[in-house]
Design a protein around this motif. Structure first.
Motif, PDB file in Angstrom:
ATOM      1  N   LYS A 147       0.845  -1.200   0.000  1.00 25.70           N
ATOM      2  CA  LYS A 147       0.000   0.000   0.000  1.00 25.70           C
ATOM      3  C   LYS A 147       0.880   1.251   0.000  1.00 25.70           C
ATOM      4  N   ASP A 148       0.232   2.373  -0.350  1.00 21.27           N
ATOM      5  CA  ASP A 148       0.939   3.647  -0.242  1.00 21.27           C
ATOM      6  C   ASP A 148       0.719   4.221   1.158  1.00 21.27           C
ATOM      7  N   ARG A 149       1.160   5.450   1.365  1.00 22.96           N
ATOM      8  CA  ARG A 149       1.084   6.044   2.700  1.00 22.96           C
ATOM      9  C   ARG A 149      -0.364   6.271   3.139  1.00 22.96           C
ATOM     10  N   GLU A 150      -1.296   6.320   2.176  1.00 22.38           N
ATOM     11  CA  GLU A 150      -2.706   6.522   2.520  1.00 22.38           C
ATOM     12  C   GLU A 150      -3.439   5.191   2.663  1.00 22.38           C
ATOM     13  N   SER A 151      -2.696   4.105   2.733  1.00 23.86           N
ATOM     14  CA  SER A 151      -3.273   2.750   2.833  1.00 23.86           C
ATOM     15  C   SER A 151      -4.101   2.395   1.616  1.00 23.86           C
ATOM     16  N   ARG A 152      -3.765   2.978   0.484  1.00 24.12           N
ATOM     17  CA  ARG A 152      -4.413   2.627  -0.768  1.00 24.12           C
ATOM     18  C   ARG A 152      -3.561   1.542  -1.444  1.00 24.12           C
ATOM     19  N   TYR A 153      -4.229   0.506  -1.913  1.00 25.37           N
ATOM     20  CA  TYR A 153      -3.508  -0.651  -2.431  1.00 25.37           C
ATOM     21  C   TYR A 153      -2.794  -0.326  -3.741  1.00 25.37           C
ATOM     22  N   LEU A 154      -1.488  -0.675  -3.776  1.00 22.21           N
ATOM     23  CA  LEU A 154      -0.685  -0.516  -4.985  1.00 22.21           C
ATOM     24  C   LEU A 154      -0.569  -1.841  -5.750  1.00 22.21           C
ATOM     25  N   GLY A 155      -0.779  -2.933  -5.073  1.00 25.75           N
ATOM     26  CA  GLY A 155      -0.685  -4.249  -5.724  1.00 25.75           C
ATOM     27  C   GLY A 155      -0.944  -5.355  -4.721  1.00 25.75           C
ATOM     28  N   CYS A 156      -1.149  -6.571  -5.279  1.00 22.17           N
ATOM     29  CA  CYS A 156      -1.370  -7.739  -4.429  1.00 22.17           C
ATOM     30  C   CYS A 156      -1.269  -8.982  -5.316  1.00 22.17           C
ATOM     31  N   ASN A 157      -1.292 -10.132  -4.690  1.00 20.87           N
ATOM     32  CA  ASN A 157      -1.324 -11.359  -5.496  1.00 20.87           C
ATOM     33  C   ASN A 157      -2.766 -11.863  -5.623  1.00 20.87           C
ATOM     34  N   ALA A 158      -2.925 -12.900  -6.448  1.00 22.70           N
ATOM     35  CA  ALA A 158      -4.278 -13.347  -6.813  1.00 22.70           C
ATOM     36  C   ALA A 158      -5.049 -13.885  -5.619  1.00 22.70           C
ATOM     37  N   ILE A 159      -4.386 -14.619  -4.731  1.00 23.03           N
ATOM     38  CA  ILE A 159      -5.105 -15.213  -3.600  1.00 23.03           C
ATOM     39  C   ILE A 159      -5.590 -14.140  -2.637  1.00 23.03           C
ATOM     40  N   PHE A 160      -4.825 -13.053  -2.517  1.00 23.69           N
ATOM     41  CA  PHE A 160      -5.285 -11.939  -1.705  1.00 23.69           C
ATOM     42  C   PHE A 160      -6.512 -11.288  -2.342  1.00 23.69           C
ATOM     43  N   ALA A 161      -6.481 -11.158  -3.661  1.00 22.18           N
ATOM     44  CA  ALA A 161      -7.623 -10.558  -4.359  1.00 22.18           C
ATOM     45  C   ALA A 161      -8.889 -11.389  -4.145  1.00 22.18           C
ATOM     46  N   ARG A 162      -8.741 -12.709  -4.166  1.00 26.19           N
ATOM     47  CA  ARG A 162      -9.911 -13.554  -3.926  1.00 26.19           C
ATOM     48  C   ARG A 162     -10.463 -13.341  -2.525  1.00 26.19           C
ATOM     49  N   ASP A 163      -9.577 -13.264  -1.551  1.00 23.81           N
ATOM     50  CA  ASP A 163     -10.037 -13.003  -0.185  1.00 23.81           C
ATOM     51  C   ASP A 163     -10.771 -11.679  -0.094  1.00 23.81           C
ATOM     52  N   ALA A 164     -10.311 -10.693  -0.900  1.00 27.45           N
ATOM     53  CA  ALA A 164     -10.919  -9.363  -0.861  1.00 27.45           C
ATOM     54  C   ALA A 164     -12.235  -9.305  -1.627  1.00 27.45           C
ATOM     55  N   GLY A 165     -12.600 -10.387  -2.301  1.00 24.77           N
ATOM     56  CA  GLY A 165     -13.850 -10.409  -3.057  1.00 24.77           C
ATOM     57  C   GLY A 165     -13.707  -9.871  -4.454  1.00 24.77           C
ATOM     58  N   ALA A 166     -12.467  -9.795  -4.970  1.00 28.81           N
ATOM     59  CA  ALA A 166     -12.219  -9.270  -6.309  1.00 28.81           C
ATOM     60  C   ALA A 166     -11.858 -10.422  -7.245  1.00 28.81           C
ATOM     61  N   ALA A 167     -12.070 -10.174  -8.563  1.00 31.74           N
ATOM     62  CA  ALA A 167     -11.759 -11.199  -9.558  1.00 31.74           C
ATOM     63  C   ALA A 167     -10.260 -11.327  -9.778  1.00 31.74           C
ATOM     64  N   GLY A 168      -9.498 -10.263  -9.524  1.00 30.19           N
ATOM     65  CA  GLY A 168      -8.056 -10.292  -9.734  1.00 30.19           C
ATOM     66  C   GLY A 168      -7.401  -9.084  -9.103  1.00 30.19           C
ATOM     67  N   PRO A 169      -6.076  -9.039  -9.093  1.00 33.54           N
ATOM     68  CA  PRO A 169      -5.366  -7.916  -8.459  1.00 33.54           C
ATOM     69  C   PRO A 169      -5.751  -6.560  -9.038  1.00 33.54           C
ATOM     70  N   SER A 170      -6.062  -6.495 -10.332  1.00 31.44           N
ATOM     71  CA  SER A 170      -6.376  -5.208 -10.953  1.00 31.44           C
ATOM     72  C   SER A 170      -7.597  -4.548 -10.312  1.00 31.44           C
ATOM     73  N   GLU A 171      -8.520  -5.370  -9.770  1.00 21.66           N
ATOM     74  CA  GLU A 171      -9.714  -4.811  -9.132  1.00 21.66           C
ATOM     75  C   GLU A 171      -9.443  -4.329  -7.710  1.00 21.66           C
ATOM     76  N   VAL A 172      -8.288  -4.661  -7.166  1.00 21.35           N
ATOM     77  CA  VAL A 172      -7.935  -4.234  -5.814  1.00 21.35           C
ATOM     78  C   VAL A 172      -7.115  -2.949  -5.849  1.00 21.35           C
ATOM     79  N   ILE A 173      -6.276  -2.819  -6.873  1.00 23.12           N
ATOM     80  CA  ILE A 173      -5.363  -1.664  -6.970  1.00 23.12           C
ATOM     81  C   ILE A 173      -6.162  -0.367  -6.947  1.00 23.12           C
ATOM     82  N   GLY A 174      -5.703   0.564  -6.096  1.00 27.38           N
ATOM     83  CA  GLY A 174      -6.344   1.869  -5.993  1.00 27.38           C
ATOM     84  C   GLY A 174      -7.456   1.932  -4.962  1.00 27.38           C
ATOM     85  N   LYS A 175      -7.798   0.811  -4.339  1.00 31.67           N
ATOM     86  CA  LYS A 175      -8.899   0.810  -3.371  1.00 31.67           C
ATOM     87  C   LYS A 175      -8.376   0.849  -1.946  1.00 31.67           C
TER      88      LYS A 175
END
Length: 966
Positions: A307-335
């Protein structure tokens, strides 16, 4: 041809071309084929001068050379400009060589006839010299690239040395070509064309280019760090192009022009190869590295995010994205966390991130819980570290967490297992590799009586009951040693000496090296269950009254005995035994006495057979005997006679004595049948044959019995299908013997079978009674007879009576409503006195309320009752008065042989006198002669019936007889 193992899929092999080069090689080979075809066409065509009629060939030649020079310069620019310490040295060599080629081609273009003089006067031979020098430098450079290994140039000065060497060679060649042209051999003679030296040089160039092409082709056997396909295409096109320079006779003809075109195409291939290696390949490697990194992140079982300093996601792996309820890392980035599945803990997570970044220290291995997108509650082991840039500034946070839900569940499961172990109602034991107790639970103590301190260190043999032999324990240990598992029933002994049955399960826990670590046993007391199961088994397979096998076990045993007889090749006999007169005993003495009789009969039957034979009770008073594996078939008859003798002896039933007999049906395996059902059917038919022959006897099955049974079955089926169409009622006259008047008649039923013709009522009426169809047939006959009686009463005589036979089955049949008969008479307005119901003697013996109630109801309705076939059954004179019988019908058996002073005449006279004394009128059946009529009339018989007066006729014919009656 050598064969090399493939570097691709497992099991794949190729010969010359690595599978990764096959696809890009196909278009190159197609281009080479087209160029070769063009060369062949031009070779076999007349020389064409493409410059004829235009300004000249020099501008076109200059344009083609400019293209080649430009491409060569680009090759140098790309190859030289992308150098780094890992860059292959062959690429640098190729770049430097083509800088020299560009310089020599430039001198060649300036020296071409038609161009301004280049230092010295221009001429074809000067241009050809630069051409050959340029081609020689190019082919030597390509040969070096093809043959030398592709390795990085670790020394920076080496690349400059290569560049200096190439420039020196190009400079020297230029100086010689311009200043000392006479040093070089002649290559072109005006008016004559190319010299032999020039032609030999071109052949040499073709050979060298071809050798380079083969070198690149050989490099395609395995993956290379450069674009070997493009370089193979370049050298192949150059070889084709040099052929043109062998063929041309003028510097401006078609062959010269095509040679320059092929050279430009070849330089394009070289540029493509250099561009791919020098420019595209690094970017490709960068993409591959990023993809590899992402693959690694996606493959590892840990969840990774940053994450960046504002706790906004800059990246993640696929299994983390699944836990977050997203289809892939691209849907997590920026949130932010509040936009993901664990939004309820967003503030807590951000506080954790801030604490890590502000402290500039990692926070490792702390546990937390989250809810996933699927609503599943999970436990996590999380670690976070601060992210820093090149200047040491904090730019965010990197986090890694692992799903430890299974571990937490395992810990909880361990706690529960310990609780279950101590609280279980089933006994549990743990033994070591030497089979000695190391632990038991409280249930073990409750079940066996042994405490933990009494068994620790001892062998489970202390529980042995001695019930099982050594072979049993050998089989158990063989299973444990080979599979690690055993399960089964075992008898053990409690501490107090009591035997008990238990269901035991033993499982083995192994060490990592495969040796035994522990054996865990689980068992429960099944003594009560076994007793209950044994009781259920006996109830399911044995008769509760007699203790004999029941029908179910009998069928199983019969099936097994058939298999034994088949294997042994010996016959087997099946007996079906029915007790005669058992119903009378049961009805008169009561069911308790009947049960005593059945028990005694079972005992006597069992005493008549061998221990290997089987006696079973099928139900009611029906028994069966299996005589298995008969060495002597004659013993069957001896057993049957013994059974008849034993059962015919008086049977004491307490204060009563009963007399019964038996009817026995016998069938043999394999002579009569080989199947269970067929044997049973045969025995049943034989048993009924014995009953029909007079009871208290045995009968062997014969094929004729089967034929009779099948004929009867066909008749039953025909009767069911024919009944709606039978409805053929016939009327037979009953004549007053004194006057000859017809005031009475009997309604009969006739069946005209489509194949057999007229079927005797004595044949189909019993079938109708057995099947119950007699109820419908009787009801129909009654309604037809009543309807006709109403007509004939009105037309002929007010006291006209019609007789209708009523079967005993109709009296007992559920669903037969005799009240419907009375209602139908009221509907017709027909008095009961005009109807007579004929019954048999046997019915009078039935004391049931169903019979007496109906007879009394008929009497009350005015319907008279006639006793049919009198003298052939079980006549009891008391019943004649009890049921108020109106008519006796003397059976035709007494009438048939009537003659003066005969015994039949005496019997008929006695019956007539007796009946008249009781106030009963008499009807004689079967009157066929005038003598019979005269004798009966003289004896005072009231009515006669028979063929002398009329055969049974349809209603309309009978009506004609009435018209003739006095």
């Amino acid at each position: 041809m050598s064969v090399y193992p493939a570097l691709g899929r497992r099991g794949e092999r190729n010969t010359w071309i690595y599978r990764g080069y096959r696809a890009p090689l196909k278009p190159v080979l197609a281009a080479l084929a087209c160029l070769a075809a063009l060369q062949a066409i031009s070779y076999f065509s007349s020389p064409l001068y493409v410059v004829a009629g235009i300004a000249g060939y020099a501008p076109l030649h200059t344009s083609l050379e400019a293209i080649a020079i430009l491409i060569s310069a680009l090759v140098f620019a790309v190859g030289w400009g992308v150098h780094d310490e890992d860059h292959p040295g062959n690429l640098t060599l190729l770049a430097c060589v083509f800088l020299g080629v560009a310089l020599l081609d430039y001198m060649h273009a300036l020296s071409f006839p038609g161009m301004p003089d280049f230092v010295t006067a221009n001429n074809p031979e000067k241009a050809i010299n630069f051409w050959l020098l340029s081609r020689l430098l190019a082919v030597l450079g390509l040969l070096a690239v093809a043959l030398l290994p592709w390795r990085p140039l670790r020394s920076p000065w080496l690349r400059w040395a290569i560049l200096a060497a190439v420039l020196s060679l190009a400079g020297a060649a230029g100086w010689v070509g311009v200043v000392h042209e006479d040093w070089l051999p002649r290559t072109f003679v005006p008016g004559q064309g190319l010299t032999p030296f020039k032609i030999r040089c071109e052949y040499a160039l073709v050979a060298l280019y071809a050798a380079a092409a083969l070198g690149f082709l050989r490099q395609m056997r395995k993956p290379q760090p450069y674009d070997v396909v493009s370089l193979f295409g370049a050298t192949s096109v150059m070889a084709l192009g040099e052929v043109f320079f062998i063929l041309y006779s003028d510097v401006s003809d078609l062959f010269n022009f095509l040679g320059h075109v092929y050279k430009a195409i070849a330089h394009g291939f070289i540029y493509q190869g250099v561009f791919i290696v020098g420019v595209r390949a690094p970017y490709q490697r960068l993409r591959e590295s990023r993809n590899l990194l992402q693959t690694v992140l996606d493959t590892i079982p840990l969840r990774v995010f940053w994450k960046d300093r504002e706790s906004r996601y800059l990246g993640c792996n696929a299994i983390f994205a699944r836990d977050a309820g997203a289809a892939g890392p691209s849907e997590v980035i920026g949130k932010l966390d509040r936009q993901l599945a664990w939004r309820g803990k967003a503030e807590l997570l951000r506080a954790d991130d801030r604490a890590v970044m502000e402290s500039r220290r990692p926070r490792l291995g702390y546990e937390e819980s989250l809810n996933t997108a699927e609503g599943k509650h999970v436990w996590l082991s999380t670690s976070k570290v601060p992210l820093q840039d090149l200047h040491g500034e904090i730019i965010g946070v990197l986090g890694v967490y692992d799903d430890i839900t299974e571990r937490k569940l395992a810990e909880e499961s361990t706690r529960l297992a310990a609780l279950v172990y101590q609280s279980s109602s089933e006994a549990m034991t743990v033994t070591d590799a030497d089979n000695t107790f190391i632990s038991v639970n409280p249930a073990f103590t409750a079940l066996t009586g042994y405490t933990l301190s009494e068994v620790v260190g001892r062998n489970p043999h202390i529980l042995s009951s001695g019930y099982h032999d050594q072979a049993f324990y050998d089989a158990m240990w063989h299973a444990l040693d080979t599979t690690g598992h055993w399960q089964g029933e075992i008898w053990d002994r409690r501490k107090n000496g009591e035997l008990y049955a238990k269901w035991l399960t033993v499982n083995t826990i192994y060490n990592d090296d495969g040796s035994v670590h522990r054996r865990v046993a689980l068992f429960s007391d099944i003594t009560g269950i076994k007793r209950a199961n044994e009781l259920l088994w006996r109830q399911a397979n044995f008769d509760a009254l007699t203790g004999l096998p029941n029908r179910s076990m009998f069928r199983d045993r019969l099936f097994e005995e058939i298999k034994k007889a088949r294997r042994a090749g010996l016959p087997m006999a099946l007996m079906l035994i029915d007790l005669d007169s058992f119903k009378e005993v049961n009805d008169t003495l009561g069911h308790d006495k009947g049960d005593m009789l059945l028990k005694e009969a079972s005992r006597r039957l069992s005493g008549c057979v061998r221990e290997s034979d089987l006696v079973a009770r099928l139900g009611g008073d029906e028994f069966t005997v299996i005589l298995s594996q008969l060495e002597d078939a004659a013993c069957v008859e001896r057993v049957a006679l013994d059974i008849l003798r034993q059962l015919s002896d008086p049977i004491s039933l307490g204060s009563e004595t009963a007399y019964v007999s038996a009817s026995i049906g016998i069938t043999l395996y394999p002579d009569d049948a080989t199947e269970v059902d067929t044997l049973l059917k045969n025995a049943d038919q034989a048993m009924y044959a014995a009953k029909n022959q007079g009871r208290s006897r045995y009968s062997y099955f014969s094929p004729s019995m089967q034929e009779a049974a099948q004929a009867r079955m066909r008749l039953v089926n025909d009767l069911r299908g024919a009944w709606p169409a039978i409805n053929s009622a016939c009327i037979t006259s009953i004549v007053q013997l004194a006057t000859g008047a017809i005031h009475k008649a009997e309604a009969l039923i006739r069946w005209q079978h489509p194949v057999r013709g007229l079927v005797n009522p004595a044949e189909f009426i019993p079938i109708a009674e057995d099947t119950g169809m007699i109820v419908d047939i009787g009801n129909w006959v009654f309604r037809e007879a009543a309807r006709q009686a109403a007509r004939w009463r009105a037309l002929h005589h007010a006291e006209f009576q019609i007789s209708v036979n009523k079967s005993p089955v109709q009296f007992h049949r559920v669903g037969h409503d005799y009240a419907a008969w009375l209602a139908y008479l009221q509907e017709l307005g027909l008095p009961g006195q005009n109807v007579v119901v004929e019954i048999t003697e046997g019915l009078l013996m039935d004391n049931s309320s169903a019979v007496t109630g109906q007879l009394l109801a008929f009497r009350d309705a005015g319907i008279q009752v006639a006793l049919d076939d009198f003298g052939t059954g079980y006549s009891a004179l008391s019943y004649l008065q009890k049921f108020d019988i109106d008519y006796l019908k003397i059976d035709r058996a007494f009438v048939h042989d009537l003659a003066p002073d005969s015994s039949n005449t005496a019997l008929c006279e006695a019956i007539i006198v007796m009946a008249h004394k009781l106030g009963i009128k008499v009807v004689a059946e079967g009157v066929e002669t005038e003598q019979q009529r005269s004798l009966l009339a003289a004896a005072g018989c009231d009515y006669g019936q028979g063929y002398l007066f009329s055969r049974p006729v349809p209603a309309d014919e009978f009506e004609a007889l009435l018209q003739l009656s006095p």
